[in-house]
Structures are given as C-alpha cells and as structure tokens.
Design a protein around this motif. Structure first.
Motif, mmCIF file in Angstrom:
data_model
loop_
_atom_site.group_PDB
_atom_site.id
_atom_site.type_symbol
_atom_site.label_atom_id
_atom_site.label_comp_id
_atom_site.label_asym_id
_atom_site.label_seq_id
_atom_site.Cartn_x
_atom_site.Cartn_y
_atom_site.Cartn_z
ATOM 1 N N PHE A 178 0.852 -1.198 0.000
ATOM 2 C CA PHE A 178 0.000 0.000 0.000
ATOM 3 C C PHE A 178 0.884 1.243 0.000
ATOM 4 O O PHE A 178 0.942 2.000 0.973
ATOM 5 C CB PHE A 178 -0.931 -0.029 1.211
ATOM 6 C CG PHE A 178 -1.857 -1.222 1.217
ATOM 7 C CD1 PHE A 178 -3.017 -1.214 0.465
ATOM 8 C CD2 PHE A 178 -1.534 -2.357 1.958
ATOM 9 C CE1 PHE A 178 -3.861 -2.321 0.459
ATOM 10 C CE2 PHE A 178 -2.373 -3.462 1.951
ATOM 11 C CZ PHE A 178 -3.540 -3.445 1.197
ATOM 12 N N VAL A 179 1.578 1.420 -1.110
ATOM 13 C CA VAL A 179 2.578 2.477 -1.250
ATOM 14 C C VAL A 179 2.472 3.103 -2.631
ATOM 15 O O VAL A 179 1.708 2.646 -3.491
ATOM 16 C CB VAL A 179 4.004 1.906 -1.057
ATOM 17 C CG1 VAL A 179 4.229 1.456 0.377
ATOM 18 C CG2 VAL A 179 4.269 0.743 -2.029
ATOM 19 N N THR A 180 3.264 4.138 -2.860
ATOM 20 C CA THR A 180 3.397 4.691 -4.201
ATOM 21 C C THR A 180 4.465 3.892 -4.941
ATOM 22 O O THR A 180 4.998 2.919 -4.403
ATOM 23 C CB THR A 180 3.728 6.191 -4.154
ATOM 24 O OG1 THR A 180 3.576 6.755 -5.463
ATOM 25 C CG2 THR A 180 5.125 6.458 -3.615
ATOM 26 N N SER A 181 4.808 4.296 -6.149
ATOM 27 C CA SER A 181 5.694 3.477 -6.988
ATOM 28 C C SER A 181 7.096 4.048 -7.108
ATOM 29 O O SER A 181 7.878 3.616 -7.958
ATOM 30 C CB SER A 181 5.087 3.331 -8.383
ATOM 31 O OG SER A 181 3.793 2.780 -8.300
ATOM 32 N N SER A 182 7.428 5.017 -6.269
ATOM 33 C CA SER A 182 8.744 5.629 -6.310
ATOM 34 C C SER A 182 9.275 5.758 -4.888
ATOM 35 O O SER A 182 8.710 5.206 -3.948
ATOM 36 C CB SER A 182 8.666 7.002 -6.997
ATOM 37 O OG SER A 182 7.798 7.866 -6.288
ATOM 38 N N ASN A 183 10.365 6.497 -4.728
ATOM 39 C CA ASN A 183 11.002 6.668 -3.416
ATOM 40 C C ASN A 183 10.875 8.112 -2.928
ATOM 41 O O ASN A 183 11.764 8.932 -3.158
ATOM 42 C CB ASN A 183 12.478 6.282 -3.487
ATOM 43 C CG ASN A 183 12.694 4.812 -3.763
ATOM 44 O OD1 ASN A 183 13.038 4.413 -4.874
ATOM 45 N ND2 ASN A 183 12.502 3.992 -2.746
ATOM 46 N N PRO A 184 9.777 8.443 -2.229
ATOM 47 C CA PRO A 184 9.626 9.784 -1.667
ATOM 48 C C PRO A 184 10.366 9.920 -0.335
ATOM 49 O O PRO A 184 9.832 10.439 0.640
ATOM 50 C CB PRO A 184 8.117 9.923 -1.498
ATOM 51 C CG PRO A 184 7.642 8.528 -1.294
ATOM 52 C CD PRO A 184 8.552 7.642 -2.083
ATOM 53 N N SER A 185 11.590 9.402 -0.323
ATOM 54 C CA SER A 185 12.490 9.516 0.823
ATOM 55 C C SER A 185 13.786 10.111 0.299
ATOM 56 O O SER A 185 13.906 10.445 -0.887
ATOM 57 C CB SER A 185 12.730 8.133 1.452
ATOM 58 O OG SER A 185 13.289 7.247 0.504
ATOM 59 N N ILE A 186 14.792 10.224 1.129
ATOM 60 C CA ILE A 186 16.038 10.885 0.732
ATOM 61 C C ILE A 186 16.677 10.228 -0.484
ATOM 62 O O ILE A 186 17.306 10.887 -1.309
ATOM 63 C CB ILE A 186 17.028 10.915 1.917
ATOM 64 C CG1 ILE A 186 18.169 11.881 1.646
ATOM 65 C CG2 ILE A 186 17.541 9.546 2.252
ATOM 66 C CD1 ILE A 186 18.000 13.226 2.262
#
Length: 367
Positions: free
Chosen positions: A215-223
């Motif tokens: 249940f996440v998005t498809s990219s890395n919205p982290s550092i």
C-alpha cells in the motif's frame, strides 16, 4: 522531493507524478493546487526543476501551466524539464484503472493517474523519455512496443497510436523551451552558490521500499529519491527538513495503527480540511505516530523537524500520541514491521496529553 527559498534559487521535484498534490495559499488568500509543478512557481525569483525521477503526463503538465498562467503566474522561462524524465501516456492510466479493478476488495487505493504502470515501463525498459521527443522518427515504433506490452496483459485495450503520435509531435515543439539536462543545470547552480530547495511529494511511509508495502506509491519519496531523481549527491545537502503534521493522515487503503474513527475522526478531518488535492478523496486521519516518525527520521537523516497544523487540535480536551507498538510479544519504539500481516495486528501504546483548548492559529512566535 522539492526545494524553496526567498532569494535566487531552484525548486526541484525529483520523483512521483501527478498523483501527489500540494495546496498552497498566497498572502492574499489565493488558492493554488499543484501536482507536477514545484511550488517555487509562486516565487518570481526562482527557477523550477522537474527532475529525471518524475513521470510526466504532458497534457496534464500543460493544463497545469495554463491554469497557473490564468492566475497571473508566469511559467515561461521559469521551468526546466529533465530530458531523462519518463513520459506517462494515457495507456498507463487505463492500465492503472484495470489493475486496481482486478484487486476487488484488496485495492491499493491508487489515484489511477498511471503512476505505477509508468514506473513499470521504466523498470522493464520499454518506457519513453522526454529525450525521445527529439527523435520523432523512432517515436511510433517505441510507443507501439509499449502499447503491445500493455495489450499482452489487457488484450481489450483500445489505443489509437496514430492520434497519440500526432499529439506528441505537437507537444515536442511546445516542450522545447523547457527541456534541458537538469543534472548539469543543478550542479552548475550548486557550484555557483545558488540555493536549492527540494520539495517532498507523498511521504516516506508510502515509499516503495520503506513504506507500508504494497500500500505504497511506486517511487522513493524519501532521501534516496533525491539522489536518483535529480542526480544530486548526498554530500551537497546542507539540511534535511522533515515535515510532519501534529496528527497523521493517509489517502487510500492499507494498515493505519493510530487511525481515529467516528465523530472525532470526522471533526479532525473537517477542521484540518483533509481532502486530497489530486482526487478530492477524504483523507483518513489518526493520532501522531512517534514510532513511524522515529523510523522515517532514521531513513532520511533529518537535521530539522517542522511540525505543522497544531492549531487543528486546538479544541480537543485530550490529545493522544502513539509512542510504542506491541506486536508478536515485542515492543517497538522506532521500527515499523515490514509485513502487512504484522502491522495490521499492532497494538499502539499511547501517551495522553491535555489539550490547550485555545485558538493558536494566529500564533507566530513562542511565548
């Protein structure tokens, strides 16, 4: 993620697409809903950068530019689009909707904006990039391969490739003033001493690697999404500012340990205006989750923390804060279970604090 400051600078967007939205009000109270454009478009001295890690639906980008310019915000000459960014087509949106429909009772809660399928095309190496618009002689062949791959999964897809190619032939000319090597641009800006602000989209708990998968998005919205999505190395970051609400929110499905239900949840949602900028869907709301906050602090290496929307809680007599998870006989204080099965059975340990029961929305300094 994205950047901003009051002097000459660059605002950057490094991952995601039109699935995320930011609602911004200027000092006159004018409301702006941004999706693909960095919020620096409201700073007349700033250059705005859409990085290579973003998936771009070109018609949506032009619509957003048109909307901003209708409000007197000049975009021409103030926006750069990476030549390495991937293109998101209408077929990606269709596939997104079809895949979500297949999940029935286990839906992810996607915005159906085609983000996941576009990143899938990127990962399977049949995606098209902005740079492909400079070589239209090969565009039809490449797009046909992408569509054929989608049809292998969903044979009933109806895609008019000729119309798509004709549209993108027009877009190619319109996009020319914006397209650049943003990696080169950002490094030149850094070396010349310009300020760079990277603005985050989505949230670390929606990160495809570190979030509540699937249940996440498809990219890395982290550092990590900054490094890959802008080509800007970590040794160039002077500050990493974590932004968290005084409570928590979530759009879409998935486990949510500190979720607030009933009348109280509805009250927080209404006072906080917690409705998705992109979809208009009511956001789920919950108490501040210190366990998750400590977890994402470790991942991102925050140097600062900006706690927002405290005023939303002003009328509450008591405010709860989740400080520990109890699961499988263990107590977790800064770690989030990887498996959905474990996260769904977490029992949250709360600290209950007295509310301040006064309006602090006008507060601008500490007493």
């Amino acid at each position: 993620m994205r950047f901003c400051c009051c002097c000459c600078c660059s605002y950057c967007f490094s991952q995601g697409g039109a699935n995320a939205g930011h609602t911004i009000y200027d000092d006159k109270g004018t409301k702006y809903a941004l999706h693909l454009l960095p919020s620096g478009v409201l700073n007349k001295n700033a250059m705005n950068v859409i990085g290579n890690g973003v998936v771009v639906h070109v018609p949506a980008l032009f619509e957003e530019i048109k909307n901003m310019e209708s409000k007197g915000i000049q975009i021409q000459g103030r926006l750069l689009l990476s030549d390495r960014a991937h293109l998101l087509f209408d077929v990606h949106k269709e596939v997104d909707g079809l895949r979500e429909a297949e999940l029935a009772g286990n839906k992810i809660g996607t915005t159906k904006r085609g983000i996941g399928p576009a990143y899938a095309s990127k990962a399977t190496r049949n995606g098209l990039r902005v740079s492909d618009l400079a070589h239209l002689e090969n565009f039809t062949e490449k797009l046909t391969k992408l569509v054929d791959d989608a049809k292998a999964r969903f044979p009933d897809l109806d895609v008019d490739i000729g119309s798509e190619v004709a549209a993108y032939t027009r877009y190619a000319e319109q996009l020319k003033p914006f397209i650049t090597d943003t990696v080169d641009y950002l490094h030149d800006a850094y070396e010349s001493g310009k300020r760079i602000l990277i603005e985050g989209a989505n949230a670390t708990m929606l990160d495809v690697d570190h979030g509540t998968y699937p249940f996440v998005t498809s990219s890395n919205p982290s550092i990590g999404g900054i490094v890959t999505g802008l080509g800007l190395a970590p040794n160039k970051y002077e500050a990493v500012i974590g932004v968290a609400k005084a409570y928590t929110t979530r759009v879409g499905s998935g486990p949510y340990p500190t979720e607030i239900f009933g009348d109280l949840g509805e009250k927080v949602r209404e006072v906080g205006r917690e409705y998705g900028t992109t979809t208009g869907r009511p956001r789920r709301v919950g108490w501040l989750d210190i366990v998750a906050l400590k977890y994402v602090r470790k991942i991102n290496g925050f140097t600062h923390l900006n706690l927002t929307k405290l005023d939303v809680l002003s009328d509450l007599e008591e405010i709860k804060v989740g400080v520990a998870y109890k699961v499988n006989g263990k107590t977790l204080t800064s770690s989030v279970p990887a498996s959905i099965e474990d996260l769904e059975k977490v029992e949250v340990e709360y600290e209950t604090l007295p509310g301040w029961m006064s309006d602090i929305s006008g507060a601008r300094s500490w007493a």
